[in-house]
Design a protein around this motif. Structure first.
Motif, mmCIF file in Angstrom:
data_model
loop_
_atom_site.group_PDB
_atom_site.id
_atom_site.type_symbol
_atom_site.label_atom_id
_atom_site.label_comp_id
_atom_site.label_asym_id
_atom_site.label_seq_id
_atom_site.Cartn_x
_atom_site.Cartn_y
_atom_site.Cartn_z
ATOM 1 N N TYR A 82 0.763 -1.279 -0.103
ATOM 2 C CA TYR A 82 0.149 -0.051 -0.100
ATOM 3 C C TYR A 82 0.858 1.354 -0.082
ATOM 4 C CZ TYR A 82 -3.936 -3.124 0.754
ATOM 5 O OH TYR A 82 -4.707 -3.823 0.656
ATOM 6 N N LEU A 83 0.677 1.769 -1.054
ATOM 7 C CA LEU A 83 1.811 3.135 -1.449
ATOM 8 C C LEU A 83 0.978 4.424 -1.075
ATOM 9 C CD1 LEU A 83 3.421 1.355 -4.359
ATOM 10 C CD2 LEU A 83 4.190 1.407 -1.880
ATOM 11 N N PHE A 84 1.555 5.433 -0.578
ATOM 12 C CA PHE A 84 1.017 6.628 -0.624
ATOM 13 C C PHE A 84 1.805 7.869 -0.670
ATOM 14 C CE2 PHE A 84 -1.358 3.874 2.302
ATOM 15 C CZ PHE A 84 -2.815 4.002 2.084
ATOM 16 N N PRO A 85 2.369 7.888 -2.025
ATOM 17 C CA PRO A 85 3.245 8.897 -2.265
ATOM 18 C C PRO A 85 3.180 10.271 -1.800
ATOM 19 C CG PRO A 85 2.486 7.817 -4.236
ATOM 20 C CD PRO A 85 1.694 7.468 -3.087
ATOM 21 N N GLU A 86 2.023 10.576 -1.479
ATOM 22 C CA GLU A 86 1.897 12.086 -0.882
ATOM 23 C C GLU A 86 2.060 11.994 0.827
ATOM 24 O OE1 GLU A 86 -1.698 14.491 -1.932
ATOM 25 O OE2 GLU A 86 -1.397 13.633 -4.046
ATOM 26 N N ASN A 87 2.081 10.793 1.356
ATOM 27 C CA ASN A 87 2.194 10.637 2.794
ATOM 28 C C ASN A 87 2.996 9.414 3.042
ATOM 29 O OD1 ASN A 87 0.471 12.565 3.994
ATOM 30 N ND2 ASN A 87 -1.083 11.617 2.781
ATOM 31 N N GLU A 88 4.523 9.420 2.548
ATOM 32 C CA GLU A 88 5.219 8.264 2.561
ATOM 33 C C GLU A 88 5.218 7.588 3.788
ATOM 34 O OE1 GLU A 88 8.993 8.547 0.906
ATOM 35 O OE2 GLU A 88 8.371 9.924 -0.626
ATOM 36 N N GLY A 89 4.983 8.223 4.871
ATOM 37 C CA GLY A 89 5.005 7.442 6.118
ATOM 38 C C GLY A 89 3.799 6.375 6.505
ATOM 39 N N TRP A 90 2.836 6.487 5.466
ATOM 40 C CA TRP A 90 1.559 5.621 5.637
ATOM 41 C C TRP A 90 1.781 4.208 4.901
ATOM 42 C CZ3 TRP A 90 -3.462 8.900 4.420
ATOM 43 C CH2 TRP A 90 -3.323 9.729 5.314
ATOM 44 N N GLY A 91 2.926 4.161 4.087
ATOM 45 C CA GLY A 91 3.216 3.069 3.258
ATOM 46 C C GLY A 91 3.476 1.664 4.141
ATOM 47 N N GLN A 92 2.995 0.823 3.537
ATOM 48 C CA GLN A 92 3.137 -0.697 4.333
ATOM 49 C C GLN A 92 2.891 -1.707 3.328
ATOM 50 O OE1 GLN A 92 0.342 -0.801 7.565
ATOM 51 N NE2 GLN A 92 -1.143 0.654 6.293
ATOM 52 N N GLN A 93 3.468 -2.780 3.500
ATOM 53 C CA GLN A 93 2.986 -4.292 3.135
ATOM 54 C C GLN A 93 2.367 -4.894 4.148
ATOM 55 O OE1 GLN A 93 6.312 -7.396 2.617
ATOM 56 N NE2 GLN A 93 5.876 -7.033 0.481
ATOM 57 N N VAL A 94 1.267 -5.448 3.500
ATOM 58 C CA VAL A 94 0.106 -6.151 4.112
ATOM 59 C C VAL A 94 -0.203 -7.418 3.905
ATOM 60 C CG1 VAL A 94 -2.270 -5.725 5.206
ATOM 61 C CG2 VAL A 94 -1.016 -3.799 4.817
ATOM 62 N N HIS A 95 0.149 -8.366 4.811
ATOM 63 C CA HIS A 95 -0.034 -9.660 4.521
ATOM 64 C C HIS A 95 -1.479 -9.881 4.968
ATOM 65 C CE1 HIS A 95 4.203 -10.501 4.298
ATOM 66 N NE2 HIS A 95 4.387 -9.255 4.772
ATOM 67 N N ILE A 96 -2.242 -10.400 4.074
ATOM 68 C CA ILE A 96 -3.771 -10.749 4.386
ATOM 69 C C ILE A 96 -3.796 -12.296 4.612
ATOM 70 C CG2 ILE A 96 -6.178 -10.861 3.350
ATOM 71 C CD1 ILE A 96 -4.717 -8.135 3.522
ATOM 72 N N PHE A 97 -4.574 -12.477 5.796
ATOM 73 C CA PHE A 97 -4.762 -14.103 6.119
ATOM 74 C C PHE A 97 -6.297 -14.041 6.383
ATOM 75 C CE2 PHE A 97 -0.656 -12.757 8.048
ATOM 76 C CZ PHE A 97 -0.030 -14.136 7.804
ATOM 77 N N THR A 98 -6.574 -15.272 6.025
ATOM 78 C CA THR A 98 -7.930 -15.923 6.343
ATOM 79 C C THR A 98 -7.949 -16.909 7.606
ATOM 80 O OG1 THR A 98 -8.224 -17.690 5.096
ATOM 81 C CG2 THR A 98 -8.809 -15.465 4.281
ATOM 82 N N ALA A 99 -9.153 -16.895 8.395
ATOM 83 C CA ALA A 99 -8.970 -18.156 9.432
ATOM 84 C C ALA A 99 -10.557 -18.450 9.470
ATOM 85 C CB ALA A 99 -8.669 -17.512 10.967
ATOM 86 N N THR A 100 -10.558 -19.769 9.696
ATOM 87 C CA THR A 100 -12.103 -20.422 9.739
ATOM 88 C C THR A 100 -12.322 -21.060 11.074
ATOM 89 O OG1 THR A 100 -11.148 -22.420 8.661
ATOM 90 C CG2 THR A 100 -12.210 -20.725 7.447
ATOM 91 N N LYS A 101 -11.220 -21.229 11.955
ATOM 92 C CA LYS A 101 -11.079 -21.920 13.484
ATOM 93 C C LYS A 101 -10.457 -20.884 14.131
ATOM 94 C CE LYS A 101 -11.170 -26.459 11.289
ATOM 95 N NZ LYS A 101 -10.036 -27.573 11.247
#
Length: 167
Positions: A82-101
């Motif tokens: 997730y990239l925010f050129p106007e607010n560089e401090g917001w940038g992050q790499q997000v790992h998406i998980f699911t859980a069913t239990k």
């Protein structure tokens, strides 16, 4: 600047974070963010990785802290920059998980208010705009990697996604 050029121009790695979607039957558990980054939006539960912590451990810790639930079968289904050129401090790499239990029942905390939604009734208008791009594909069982670049008013300026076999 296009997204690939911007990614190549980054001088340091993106902050690591997680989002977990709890699934049961035809429902998904989302939580209303009550404070901090993303306040007023429905999202999965998650947050920033602590130094030295494995990313799956981050997802489990954040779920326990935010809604009192311990996931038992985390599955990584996406990784997005997730990239925010106007607010560089917001940038992050997000790992998406699911859980069913999981252990425990979702409860409200100071940070999040959990609520179950039918998958066909996910409130995309009250979420980050990228969620409507990738989330239905995850609900259908796909695994993805990609990037989203946001401009003014949290609108997507550019993005790419590729389906992968595994992460």
């Amino acid at each position: 600047m296009r997204i690939k050029e911007y990614e190549q121009s980054l001088s340091q790695p993106l902050r690591q974070a997680t989002v977990t979607l709890f699934l049961r039957d035809d429902e998904v558990l989302l939580a209303m963010k009550k404070r901090g980054f993303g306040v007023g939006k429905w999202n999965g539960v998650g947050g920033k990785q602590n130094q030295g912590e494995e990313i799956a451990d981050t997802a489990a810790r954040e779920a326990e802290e935010e809604i009192g639930v311990k996931p038992l079968d985390l599955k990584k289904v996406a990784v997005f920059n997730y990239l925010f050129p106007e607010n560089e401090g917001w940038g992050q790499q997000v790992h998406i998980f699911t859980a069913t239990k999981w252990e425990g029942e979702p409860v409200e905390s100071e940070e999040m208010q959990p609520k179950w939604f039918k998958i066909e009734d996910v409130p995309f208008a009250e979420m980050w705009v990228d969620d409507k791009v990738w989330m239905p594909k995850v609900f259908a069982g796909a695994i993805f990697r990609g990037s989203f670049m946001f401009g003014k008013n949290e609108k997507i300026d550019d993005y790419y996604m590729e389906e992968v076999d595994t992460l």
